[in-house]
Write a protein that holds these residues in place. Structure first.
Motif, PDB file in Angstrom:
ATOM      1  N   ASN A 179       0.800  -1.229   0.000  1.00 37.84           N
ATOM      2  CA  ASN A 179       0.000   0.000   0.000  1.00 37.84           C
ATOM      3  C   ASN A 179       0.832   1.277   0.000  1.00 37.84           C
ATOM      4  N   GLY A 180       2.137   1.122  -0.105  1.00 34.96           N
ATOM      5  CA  GLY A 180       3.005   2.287  -0.318  1.00 34.96           C
ATOM      6  C   GLY A 180       3.234   3.176   0.887  1.00 34.96           C
ATOM      7  N   PHE A 181       3.260   2.609   2.092  1.00 33.44           N
ATOM      8  CA  PHE A 181       3.679   3.406   3.254  1.00 33.44           C
ATOM      9  C   PHE A 181       4.691   2.605   4.054  1.00 33.44           C
ATOM     10  N   LYS A 182       5.395   3.293   4.954  1.00 34.05           N
ATOM     11  CA  LYS A 182       6.460   2.619   5.704  1.00 34.05           C
ATOM     12  C   LYS A 182       5.889   1.881   6.912  1.00 34.05           C
ATOM     13  N   TYR A 183       6.403   0.684   7.108  1.00 40.57           N
ATOM     14  CA  TYR A 183       5.957  -0.158   8.209  1.00 40.57           C
ATOM     15  C   TYR A 183       6.762   0.161   9.463  1.00 40.57           C
ATOM     16  N   CYS A 184       6.087   0.393  10.576  1.00 42.48           N
ATOM     17  CA  CYS A 184       6.788   0.572  11.851  1.00 42.48           C
ATOM     18  C   CYS A 184       6.546  -0.681  12.681  1.00 42.48           C
ATOM     19  N   LYS A 185       7.610  -1.224  13.226  1.00 45.97           N
ATOM     20  CA  LYS A 185       7.440  -2.503  13.936  1.00 45.97           C
ATOM     21  C   LYS A 185       6.844  -2.319  15.330  1.00 45.97           C
ATOM     22  N   ASN A 186       6.916  -1.121  15.851  1.00 45.57           N
ATOM     23  CA  ASN A 186       6.271  -0.864  17.142  1.00 45.57           C
ATOM     24  C   ASN A 186       5.900   0.611  17.256  1.00 45.57           C
ATOM     25  N   LEU A 187       5.228   0.932  18.351  1.00 49.84           N
ATOM     26  CA  LEU A 187       4.747   2.310  18.557  1.00 49.84           C
ATOM     27  C   LEU A 187       5.893   3.299  18.693  1.00 49.84           C
ATOM     28  N   GLU A 188       6.952   2.857  19.369  1.00 51.24           N
ATOM     29  CA  GLU A 188       8.108   3.726  19.591  1.00 51.24           C
ATOM     30  C   GLU A 188       8.679   4.165  18.248  1.00 51.24           C
ATOM     31  N   GLU A 189       8.754   3.213  17.323  1.00 50.51           N
ATOM     32  CA  GLU A 189       9.304   3.535  16.000  1.00 50.51           C
ATOM     33  C   GLU A 189       8.402   4.547  15.282  1.00 50.51           C
ATOM     34  N   LEU A 190       7.092   4.352  15.412  1.00 50.81           N
ATOM     35  CA  LEU A 190       6.149   5.286  14.770  1.00 50.81           C
ATOM     36  C   LEU A 190       6.331   6.700  15.330  1.00 50.81           C
ATOM     37  N   PHE A 191       6.335   6.798  16.658  1.00 44.44           N
ATOM     38  CA  PHE A 191       6.421   8.129  17.279  1.00 44.44           C
ATOM     39  C   PHE A 191       7.775   8.785  17.007  1.00 44.44           C
ATOM     40  N   SER A 192       8.852   7.992  16.983  1.00 40.54           N
ATOM     41  CA  SER A 192      10.159   8.632  16.773  1.00 40.54           C
ATOM     42  C   SER A 192      10.399   8.968  15.304  1.00 40.54           C
ATOM     43  N   SER A 193       9.600   8.385  14.395  1.00 40.07           N
ATOM     44  CA  SER A 193       9.811   8.648  12.962  1.00 40.07           C
ATOM     45  C   SER A 193       9.010   9.831  12.445  1.00 40.07           C
ATOM     46  N   CYS A 194       7.903  10.170  13.112  1.00 42.08           N
ATOM     47  CA  CYS A 194       6.932  11.067  12.460  1.00 42.08           C
ATOM     48  C   CYS A 194       6.805  12.442  13.120  1.00 42.08           C
ATOM     49  N   ASN A 195       6.701  13.480  12.278  1.00 39.33           N
ATOM     50  CA  ASN A 195       6.405  14.829  12.771  1.00 39.33           C
ATOM     51  C   ASN A 195       4.932  14.916  13.163  1.00 39.33           C
ATOM     52  N   TYR A 196       4.105  14.178  12.449  1.00 38.99           N
ATOM     53  CA  TYR A 196       2.659  14.165  12.716  1.00 38.99           C
ATOM     54  C   TYR A 196       2.234  12.726  12.987  1.00 38.99           C
ATOM     55  N   VAL A 197       1.597  12.513  14.141  1.00 40.74           N
ATOM     56  CA  VAL A 197       1.038  11.181  14.423  1.00 40.74           C
ATOM     57  C   VAL A 197      -0.460  11.359  14.634  1.00 40.74           C
ATOM     58  N   SER A 198      -1.240  10.534  13.945  1.00 43.59           N
ATOM     59  CA  SER A 198      -2.695  10.598  14.067  1.00 43.59           C
ATOM     60  C   SER A 198      -3.204   9.288  14.679  1.00 43.59           C
ATOM     61  N   LEU A 199      -4.048   9.420  15.711  1.00 45.22           N
ATOM     62  CA  LEU A 199      -4.480   8.243  16.487  1.00 45.22           C
ATOM     63  C   LEU A 199      -5.830   7.712  16.012  1.00 45.22           C
ATOM     64  N   HIS A 200      -5.889   6.421  15.774  1.00 43.63           N
ATOM     65  CA  HIS A 200      -7.143   5.805  15.287  1.00 43.63           C
ATOM     66  C   HIS A 200      -7.382   4.459  15.953  1.00 43.63           C
ATOM     67  N   ILE A 201      -7.351   4.491  17.276  1.00 44.13           N
ATOM     68  CA  ILE A 201      -7.544   3.258  18.052  1.00 44.13           C
ATOM     69  C   ILE A 201      -8.761   3.421  18.962  1.00 44.13           C
ATOM     70  N   PRO A 202      -9.393   2.309  19.321  1.00 43.36           N
ATOM     71  CA  PRO A 202     -10.544   2.421  20.229  1.00 43.36           C
ATOM     72  C   PRO A 202     -10.089   2.628  21.677  1.00 43.36           C
ATOM     73  N   ALA A 203     -11.011   3.078  22.516  1.00 41.44           N
ATOM     74  CA  ALA A 203     -10.705   3.187  23.949  1.00 41.44           C
ATOM     75  C   ALA A 203     -11.113   1.884  24.622  1.00 41.44           C
ATOM     76  N   VAL A 204     -10.145   1.002  24.812  1.00 43.98           N
ATOM     77  CA  VAL A 204     -10.398  -0.258  25.518  1.00 43.98           C
ATOM     78  C   VAL A 204      -9.358  -0.354  26.637  1.00 43.98           C
ATOM     79  N   GLU A 205      -9.492  -1.355  27.504  1.00 46.85           N
ATOM     80  CA  GLU A 205      -8.602  -1.421  28.673  1.00 46.85           C
ATOM     81  C   GLU A 205      -7.135  -1.233  28.314  1.00 46.85           C
ATOM     82  N   GLU A 206      -6.665  -1.949  27.277  1.00 48.67           N
ATOM     83  CA  GLU A 206      -5.226  -1.888  26.983  1.00 48.67           C
ATOM     84  C   GLU A 206      -4.777  -0.604  26.294  1.00 48.67           C
ATOM     85  N   THR A 207      -5.727   0.193  25.773  1.00 47.29           N
ATOM     86  CA  THR A 207      -5.294   1.441  25.112  1.00 47.29           C
ATOM     87  C   THR A 207      -5.496   2.678  25.991  1.00 47.29           C
TER      88      THR A 207
END
Ligand code: 3PG
Length: 309
Positions: free
Chosen positions: A176-204
């Motif tokens: 799909n033409g985007f970069k894969y991050c193996k974990n959340l830390e990698e996502l946050f350290s790679s991006c100037n903009y992070v957009s959240l799209h997760i549900p509010a459940v116990e673990e999140t």
């Protein structure tokens, strides 16, 4: 006997959506749409739900109290994606089917997400020179319907795109033409903009904490069109205090919203209400889907979008 479908919306659907929801059952005398819009008290909701067969809500709290007050209720449909507002245990205990209408309001939320990013890049439109989002690094957390659209839009604006989601693989990312991050830390350290799209459940809940936010590179913006519960508010406050280059934009006010708006008017922004999905188009799609799912449930026992299985 006619089945009553109550539409209980503290934040009403656009009038066009209501017209089309009525039209979807027009000619079928088996169903009647009952409206409870802009209600202020739970007692109004309790009284309205008493004798209905089906219930359509948005972010309205379908609490245990509401569910227990409903004497004939067979089905609740959350016209939208997140169903953390429905007490699923209470529904299941009364053999009530709960559903959502996934994807129907995704475009509206994604468009607002892009708009919030641009607003942050232009310093909340305060008149001072801003920056452009084109050429910047953008990542999503949560590869669902909204995240996918955000990735597509961000890419078309010229952003470099990244994603992390529990279900995501490198193969899907490459395809799909985007970069894969193996974990959340990698996502946050790679991006100037992070957009959240997760549900509010116990673990999140509170999972977006200071440790993660502080990994973001200089001139970072966090966009939250998901739920306020996923943010650790103490961490957010600490981050805003320590990092003068950090911005937070959201369509949900955290408990500390007033304090943050006063302290950092150029670095935080909250919409008046949760309005990611507040477009006529999204209301039409989610509203009609909800009505149709109810009819299909009663007519054919269809439980496709059931969430309390
Ligand atoms: C959703 O979960 O679908 C969105 O948060 C939209 O919520 P709303 O219907 O209250 O606008």
């Amino acid at each position: 006997m006619t089945k009553k479908i109550l539409v209980a919306t503290e934040k009403p659907f656009a009038p066009e959506a209501i017209n089309l929801m009525k039209a979807a059952i027009a000619g079928n005398s088996e169903y009647e749409l009952v409206l409870l819009e802009k209600y202020k008290e739970v007692s109004e909701f309790k009284a309205a739900v008493k004798n209905v067969d089906a219930l359509i809500v948005r972010s309205d709290l379908a609490s245990k109290e509401i569910i227990e007050a409903a004497e004939n209720l067979k089905i609740i449909v959350r016209a939208g994606a997140g169903y953390d507002n429905i007490d699923l245990a209470a529904a299941t205990a009364k053999n009530i089917v709960a559903m959502n209408t996934p994807g129907q309001n995704a475009n509206a939320v994604a468009e607002l997400g892009i708009g919030l990013m641009i607003m942050a890049a232009r310093n909340m439109y305060n008149g001072k020179p801003g920056t452009e989002i084109s050429g910047k690094k953008f990542g999503i957390y949560g590869y669902g319907a909204i995240g996918k659209i955000m990735l597509r839009y961000a890419k078309s604006i010229g952003m470099e795109t990244f994603a992390y989601s529990r279900s995501l693989t490198k193969e899907i990312s490459d395809e799909n033409g985007f970069k894969y991050c193996k974990n959340l830390e990698e996502l946050f350290s790679s991006c100037n903009y992070v957009s959240l799209h997760i549900p509010a459940v116990e673990e999140t809940k509170k999972s977006i904490n200071y440790e993660l936010m502080s990994k973001m590179p200089k001139n970072a913006t966090l966009v939250n069109t998901a739920r306020k519960e996923i943010i650790c508010e103490e961490g957010l406050k600490k981050m805003l205090a320590e990092r003068k280059d950090f911005k937070y934009v959201s369509d949900i006010e955290p408990a500390c919203a007033e304090e943050l708006k006063k302290e950092y008017p150029d670095r935080v922004y909250f919409t008046v209400k949760k309005l990611g999905a507040q477009t006529e188009e999204a209301n039409v799609l989610a509203g009609i889907a909800a009505v149709k799912q109810i009819v299909c449930f009663f007519e054919a026992g269809d439980r496709t979008f059931q969430v309390n299985k």
